[in-house]
Design a protein around this motif. Structure first.
Motif, PDB file in Angstrom:
ATOM      1  N   SER A   1     -10.353  99.557  14.262  1.00 40.63           N
ATOM      2  CA  SER A   1      -9.441  98.730  15.068  1.00 40.63           C
ATOM      3  C   SER A   1     -10.035  98.249  16.384  1.00 40.63           C
ATOM      4  N   THR A   2     -11.331  98.461  16.618  1.00 41.54           N
ATOM      5  CA  THR A   2     -11.956  97.986  17.853  1.00 41.54           C
ATOM      6  C   THR A   2     -12.048  96.463  17.844  1.00 41.54           C
ATOM      7  N   SER A   3     -11.672  95.842  18.939  1.00 39.70           N
ATOM      8  CA  SER A   3     -11.715  94.386  19.030  1.00 39.70           C
ATOM      9  C   SER A   3     -13.134  93.894  19.292  1.00 39.70           C
ATOM     10  N   ILE A   4     -13.321  92.583  19.142  1.00 41.05           N
ATOM     11  CA  ILE A   4     -14.622  91.936  19.311  1.00 41.05           C
ATOM     12  C   ILE A   4     -14.461  90.782  20.280  1.00 41.05           C
ATOM     13  N   THR A   5     -15.435  90.629  21.199  1.00 38.85           N
ATOM     14  CA  THR A   5     -15.460  89.505  22.132  1.00 38.85           C
ATOM     15  C   THR A   5     -16.735  88.713  21.919  1.00 38.85           C
ATOM     16  N   ILE A   6     -16.591  87.396  21.746  1.00 35.68           N
ATOM     17  CA  ILE A   6     -17.731  86.511  21.497  1.00 35.68           C
ATOM     18  C   ILE A   6     -17.984  85.678  22.740  1.00 35.68           C
ATOM     19  N   ILE A   7     -19.219  85.748  23.245  1.00 37.66           N
ATOM     20  CA  ILE A   7     -19.628  84.988  24.420  1.00 37.66           C
ATOM     21  C   ILE A   7     -20.776  84.062  24.017  1.00 37.66           C
ATOM     22  N   GLY A   8     -20.984  83.019  24.799  1.00 37.54           N
ATOM     23  CA  GLY A   8     -22.056  82.063  24.521  1.00 37.54           C
ATOM     24  C   GLY A   8     -21.826  80.765  25.246  1.00 37.54           C
TER      25      GLY A   8
ATOM     26  N   GLY B   1     -14.273  97.660  26.394  1.00 39.89           N
ATOM     27  CA  GLY B   1     -13.519  98.291  25.309  1.00 39.89           C
ATOM     28  C   GLY B   1     -13.641  97.561  23.993  1.00 39.89           C
ATOM     29  N   THR B   2     -14.409  96.461  23.964  1.00 38.01           N
ATOM     30  CA  THR B   2     -14.618  95.665  22.755  1.00 38.01           C
ATOM     31  C   THR B   2     -16.115  95.627  22.429  1.00 38.01           C
ATOM     32  N   ILE B   3     -16.436  95.170  21.218  1.00 38.16           N
ATOM     33  CA  ILE B   3     -17.823  94.905  20.852  1.00 38.16           C
ATOM     34  C   ILE B   3     -18.178  93.514  21.379  1.00 38.16           C
ATOM     35  N   ILE B   4     -19.169  93.425  22.262  1.00 41.02           N
ATOM     36  CA  ILE B   4     -19.527  92.172  22.915  1.00 41.02           C
ATOM     37  C   ILE B   4     -20.675  91.521  22.142  1.00 41.02           C
ATOM     38  N   ILE B   5     -20.433  90.302  21.692  1.00 35.68           N
ATOM     39  CA  ILE B   5     -21.381  89.566  20.854  1.00 35.68           C
ATOM     40  C   ILE B   5     -21.817  88.305  21.592  1.00 35.68           C
ATOM     41  N   TRP B   6     -23.099  88.046  21.561  1.00 36.22           N
ATOM     42  CA  TRP B   6     -23.657  86.842  22.186  1.00 36.22           C
ATOM     43  C   TRP B   6     -24.171  85.914  21.099  1.00 36.22           C
TER      44      TRP B   6
ATOM     45  N   ALA C   1     -24.498  91.843  26.499  1.00 31.70           N
ATOM     46  CA  ALA C   1     -24.217  91.766  25.060  1.00 31.70           C
ATOM     47  C   ALA C   1     -24.739  93.003  24.336  1.00 31.70           C
ATOM     48  N   GLU C   2     -23.953  93.467  23.375  1.00 31.57           N
ATOM     49  CA  GLU C   2     -24.360  94.582  22.514  1.00 31.57           C
ATOM     50  C   GLU C   2     -24.951  94.105  21.190  1.00 31.57           C
ATOM     51  N   VAL C   3     -24.557  92.928  20.763  1.00 32.20           N
ATOM     52  CA  VAL C   3     -25.080  92.312  19.537  1.00 32.20           C
ATOM     53  C   VAL C   3     -25.404  90.861  19.862  1.00 32.20           C
ATOM     54  N   ARG C   4     -26.561  90.419  19.345  1.00 33.41           N
ATOM     55  CA  ARG C   4     -26.995  89.033  19.597  1.00 33.41           C
ATOM     56  C   ARG C   4     -27.293  88.358  18.268  1.00 33.41           C
ATOM     57  N   ALA C   5     -26.762  87.148  18.099  1.00 39.16           N
ATOM     58  CA  ALA C   5     -27.043  86.330  16.922  1.00 39.16           C
ATOM     59  C   ALA C   5     -27.718  85.056  17.404  1.00 39.16           C
ATOM     60  N   THR C   6     -28.955  84.854  16.941  1.00 43.16           N
ATOM     61  CA  THR C   6     -29.731  83.679  17.333  1.00 43.16           C
ATOM     62  C   THR C   6     -29.594  82.610  16.265  1.00 43.16           C
ATOM     63  N   LEU C   7     -29.175  81.432  16.663  1.00 43.95           N
ATOM     64  CA  LEU C   7     -28.938  80.327  15.735  1.00 43.95           C
ATOM     65  C   LEU C   7     -29.790  79.126  16.122  1.00 43.95           C
ATOM     66  N   GLN C   8     -30.308  78.458  15.102  1.00 45.93           N
ATOM     67  CA  GLN C   8     -31.057  77.229  15.313  1.00 45.93           C
ATOM     68  C   GLN C   8     -30.119  76.039  15.123  1.00 45.93           C
ATOM     69  N   LYS C   9     -30.271  75.049  15.960  1.00 47.82           N
ATOM     70  CA  LYS C   9     -29.425  73.869  15.865  1.00 47.82           C
ATOM     71  C   LYS C   9     -29.751  73.030  14.645  1.00 47.82           C
TER      72      LYS C   9
ATOM     73  N   ALA D   1     -23.926  82.372  11.483  1.00 43.35           N
ATOM     74  CA  ALA D   1     -23.717  83.366  12.538  1.00 43.35           C
ATOM     75  C   ALA D   1     -22.916  84.554  12.026  1.00 43.35           C
ATOM     76  N   THR D   2     -21.919  84.309  11.181  1.00 44.96           N
ATOM     77  CA  THR D   2     -21.104  85.393  10.637  1.00 44.96           C
ATOM     78  C   THR D   2     -21.940  86.343   9.789  1.00 44.96           C
ATOM     79  N   GLY D   3     -22.817  85.787   8.952  1.00 45.97           N
ATOM     80  CA  GLY D   3     -23.692  86.636   8.141  1.00 45.97           C
ATOM     81  C   GLY D   3     -24.579  87.522   9.002  1.00 45.97           C
ATOM     82  N   GLN D   4     -25.146  86.960  10.058  1.00 46.23           N
ATOM     83  CA  GLN D   4     -25.984  87.756  10.967  1.00 46.23           C
ATOM     84  C   GLN D   4     -25.169  88.834  11.678  1.00 46.23           C
ATOM     85  N   LEU D   5     -23.976  88.453  12.123  1.00 46.47           N
ATOM     86  CA  LEU D   5     -23.173  89.385  12.919  1.00 46.47           C
ATOM     87  C   LEU D   5     -22.690  90.576  12.091  1.00 46.47           C
ATOM     88  N   VAL D   6     -22.307  90.330  10.839  1.00 49.11           N
ATOM     89  CA  VAL D   6     -21.843  91.439   9.997  1.00 49.11           C
ATOM     90  C   VAL D   6     -22.957  92.479   9.832  1.00 49.11           C
TER      91      VAL D   6
END
Length: 281
Positions: free
Chosen positions: A101-108, A195-200, A223-231, A250-255
């Motif tokens: 039940s831990t929430s997730i926060t996405i930054i970028g 209190g959340t998982i912080i994703i960049w 950030a605790e998790v980083r997903a690098t994406l190419q444009k 990004a979803t595949g990398q983050l999972v």
């Protein structure tokens, strides 16, 4: 001819082979019954003998019935339950289970990419998607984010988003998408986000590298998790990826990345839950 004996009784002479005599062996051929031929007498005797001796099939039926009536002894005492085979979970189901039940926060930097990835990830793991941009537009009754910035100013938008994130810090099973270069660029805000998982989501372009900015420095630090994406897709065509394609990648990398994070830190959801319960201090 009958012969008269000394007692004045009629005595029957001995029967010859072809003479009819009464049969006393079967109920049907009693003494007062009809006289039978000797061959018929032998047949009656055989029928009587067969009726007196039980058949093999009847004996077999009784044996089978006796075997059915025999009760099988049941062993007393506790019995060990059968071992359950471990269930094979998909990466998405395993992530939903280990997050607890831990929430997730996405930054970028890209607001639209943050929101698209938030929706795609929430759909996979069963979390509730929330965009701070949508919340702000609803609170301030404006149609677009650009209109809100022009009306209130950039700093007012950042402060309003910070208040929204602070109010959501104790929410469970949520996936929150923040504004690009908004309140998440302020390092003092993260006391409400720990209190959340912080994703960049770090979007890059090989042709034009990202410039170093204070916001990116904060993202990299917090950030605790980083997903690098190419444009672009790469290769000879260098096709520009659509927003949905970027979100799916990004979803595949983050999972995978979040599962690895929780595998290395199995108590992380518990610690984050305690952090929230003690007032995010």
């Amino acid at each position: 001819m009958p012969v008269l004996s000394s007692r004045s009784q009629l005595v029957q002479p001995p029967a010859s082979h072809n003479q009819l005599v009464p049969c006393h062996r079967t109920p049907r051929c009693h003494i007062n019954g009809p006289l039978l031929h000797p061959v018929q007498q032998q047949r009656c005797h055989r029928i009587a003998a067969d009726a007196a001796v039980p058949s093999m099939s009847a004996a077999a039926d009784r044996t089978a019935q006796q075997q059915q009536n025999v009760s099988i002894p049941v062993p007393l005492g506790p019995q060990e339950p059968p071992e359950e085979q471990p269930k094979k979970l998909s990466p998405h189901a395993r992530l939903s289970e280990t997050l607890a039940s831990t929430s997730i926060t996405i930054i970028g930097d890209n607001t639209e990419l943050n929101w698209a990835t938030c929706r795609a990830l929430s759909e996979k793991i069963g979390w509730f998607p929330v965009a701070t941009s949508k919340v702000l537009l609803g609170l301030h009754k404006t149609a677009t984010l650009q209109e809100f910035i022009q009306k209130e100013g950039r700093q007012a938008v950042v402060e309003s988003e910070a208040k929204v994130l602070k109010g959501m810090r104790d929410q469970l099973r949520c996936c929150i998408a923040t504004l690009g270069d908004g309140a998440a660029a302020d390092s003092t805000l993260y006391s409400n986000l720990f209190g959340t998982i912080i994703i960049w989501l770090d979007e890059q372009d090989k042709r034009y590298p990202n410039a170093a900015t204070p916001a990116r420095a904060v993202y990299q630090q917090q950030a605790e998790v980083r997903a690098t994406l190419q444009k672009t897709s790469g290769g000879f065509g260098e096709k520009e990826l659509s927003l949905d394609e970027k979100a799916q990648k990004a979803t595949g990398q983050l999972v995978k990345a979040i599962n690895q994070l929780l595998m290395n830190n199995s108590d992380l959801p518990v610690r984050k839950r305690l952090y929230v319960e003690y007032g995010c201090r």
